[in-house]
Design a protein around this motif. Structure first.
Motif, mmCIF file in Angstrom:
data_model
loop_
_atom_site.group_PDB
_atom_site.id
_atom_site.type_symbol
_atom_site.label_atom_id
_atom_site.label_comp_id
_atom_site.label_asym_id
_atom_site.label_seq_id
_atom_site.Cartn_x
_atom_site.Cartn_y
_atom_site.Cartn_z
ATOM 1 N N ARG A 20 0.822 -1.215 0.000
ATOM 2 C CA ARG A 20 0.000 0.000 0.000
ATOM 3 C C ARG A 20 0.855 1.264 0.000
ATOM 4 O O ARG A 20 0.371 2.322 -0.384
ATOM 5 C CB ARG A 20 -0.960 -0.012 1.184
ATOM 6 C CG ARG A 20 -2.115 -0.979 0.943
ATOM 7 C CD ARG A 20 -3.128 -0.893 2.051
ATOM 8 N NE ARG A 20 -2.887 -2.036 2.927
ATOM 9 C CZ ARG A 20 -3.514 -2.277 4.040
ATOM 10 N NH1 ARG A 20 -4.439 -1.455 4.474
ATOM 11 N NH2 ARG A 20 -3.237 -3.342 4.757
ATOM 12 N N ARG A 23 1.893 2.969 -3.861
ATOM 13 C CA ARG A 23 0.939 3.564 -4.812
ATOM 14 C C ARG A 23 1.658 4.540 -5.742
ATOM 15 O O ARG A 23 2.399 5.416 -5.300
ATOM 16 C CB ARG A 23 -0.162 4.290 -4.062
ATOM 17 C CG ARG A 23 -1.124 3.339 -3.403
ATOM 18 C CD ARG A 23 -2.330 4.101 -2.850
ATOM 19 N NE ARG A 23 -3.204 3.197 -2.150
ATOM 20 C CZ ARG A 23 -3.289 3.116 -0.825
ATOM 21 N NH1 ARG A 23 -2.572 3.916 -0.066
ATOM 22 N NH2 ARG A 23 -4.112 2.262 -0.255
ATOM 23 N N GLN A 147 2.826 -2.418 4.554
ATOM 24 C CA GLN A 147 1.360 -2.437 4.585
ATOM 25 C C GLN A 147 0.786 -3.330 3.485
ATOM 26 O O GLN A 147 -0.003 -2.897 2.647
ATOM 27 C CB GLN A 147 0.800 -1.021 4.462
ATOM 28 C CG GLN A 147 1.249 -0.087 5.563
ATOM 29 C CD GLN A 147 0.773 1.322 5.345
ATOM 30 O OE1 GLN A 147 -0.211 1.570 4.662
ATOM 31 N NE2 GLN A 147 1.467 2.269 5.947
ATOM 32 N N ARG A 149 -1.659 -6.246 2.571
ATOM 33 C CA ARG A 149 -2.873 -6.841 3.133
ATOM 34 C C ARG A 149 -2.647 -8.316 3.447
ATOM 35 O O ARG A 149 -2.010 -9.032 2.682
ATOM 36 C CB ARG A 149 -4.032 -6.692 2.163
ATOM 37 C CG ARG A 149 -4.521 -5.288 2.032
ATOM 38 C CD ARG A 149 -5.774 -5.225 1.147
ATOM 39 N NE ARG A 149 -6.276 -3.878 1.112
ATOM 40 C CZ ARG A 149 -5.981 -3.007 0.152
ATOM 41 N NH1 ARG A 149 -5.199 -3.350 -0.838
ATOM 42 N NH2 ARG A 149 -6.478 -1.788 0.195
#
Length: 172
Positions: A20, A23, A147, A149
């Motif tokens: 994350r 991005r 981060q 998932r």
């Protein structure tokens, strides 16, 4: 060196796809950044040859002890050298940032450097311990900063295992 570099590039690419914090960062650019993150080490080994080996080999060629030994002996480290070279050679921002900052404090680090730092750590573990290292390394604090998932973890671990296996078979 090149085994670690190629594994780091493969891992950086995979991490970029699922992290994350990545991005907007191109996964292929991160593969290059992972591959070239230690270019400063090669330059120092070439420029200082015997002295570099004498200084770094007692603490190992990787990790914070090696970086500290470089700083104490030369007044700079391979990250600083790599960042300067990458800048001088007009390499992309991802390569410059990764080479320069992959050993910086992970609390205040650019996402590119964080991804490559984690990829490098994972690469070292894979090469020292083997694929079994992957199951635990993603739960450790540094890699947890990415981060990823929970539902993506198994997939990325499998993809890294397959990528490493394919690379090893291709070289055999």
């Amino acid at each position: 060196h090149w085994k670690h570099a190629s594994v780091s590039g493969l891992v950086a690419k995979q991490l970029t796809r699922v992290s994350r914090v990545a991005r907007g960062i191109d996964a292929d650019s991160m593969a290059s950044a992972g591959l070239l993150h230690n270019l400063g080490r090669l330059a120092m080994m070439d420029g200082f040859r015997d002295e570099y080996v004498r200084v770094v080999s007692p603490v190992g060629f990787a990790g914070p002890q090696a970086v500290q030994a470089e700083r104490e002996a030369f007044g700079f480290d391979h990250g600083q050298v790599g960042g300067l070279l990458a800048t001088r050679w007009n390499m992309g921002d991802e390569i410059i940032i990764a080479a320069r900052d992959h050993h910086n404090n992970l609390d205040n680090i650019h996402p590119v450097a964080l991804l490559v730092s984690c990829a490098s750590e994972i690469s070292h573990r894979l090469l020292e311990i083997g694929p079994a290292a992957l199951d635990n390394v993603f739960r450790e604090q540094n890699v947890a900063r990415l981060q990823i998932r929970e539902e993506s973890l198994e997939s990325v671990i499998d993809t890294i295992r397959i990528s490493i296996f394919d690379t090893a078979v291709a070289r055999a």
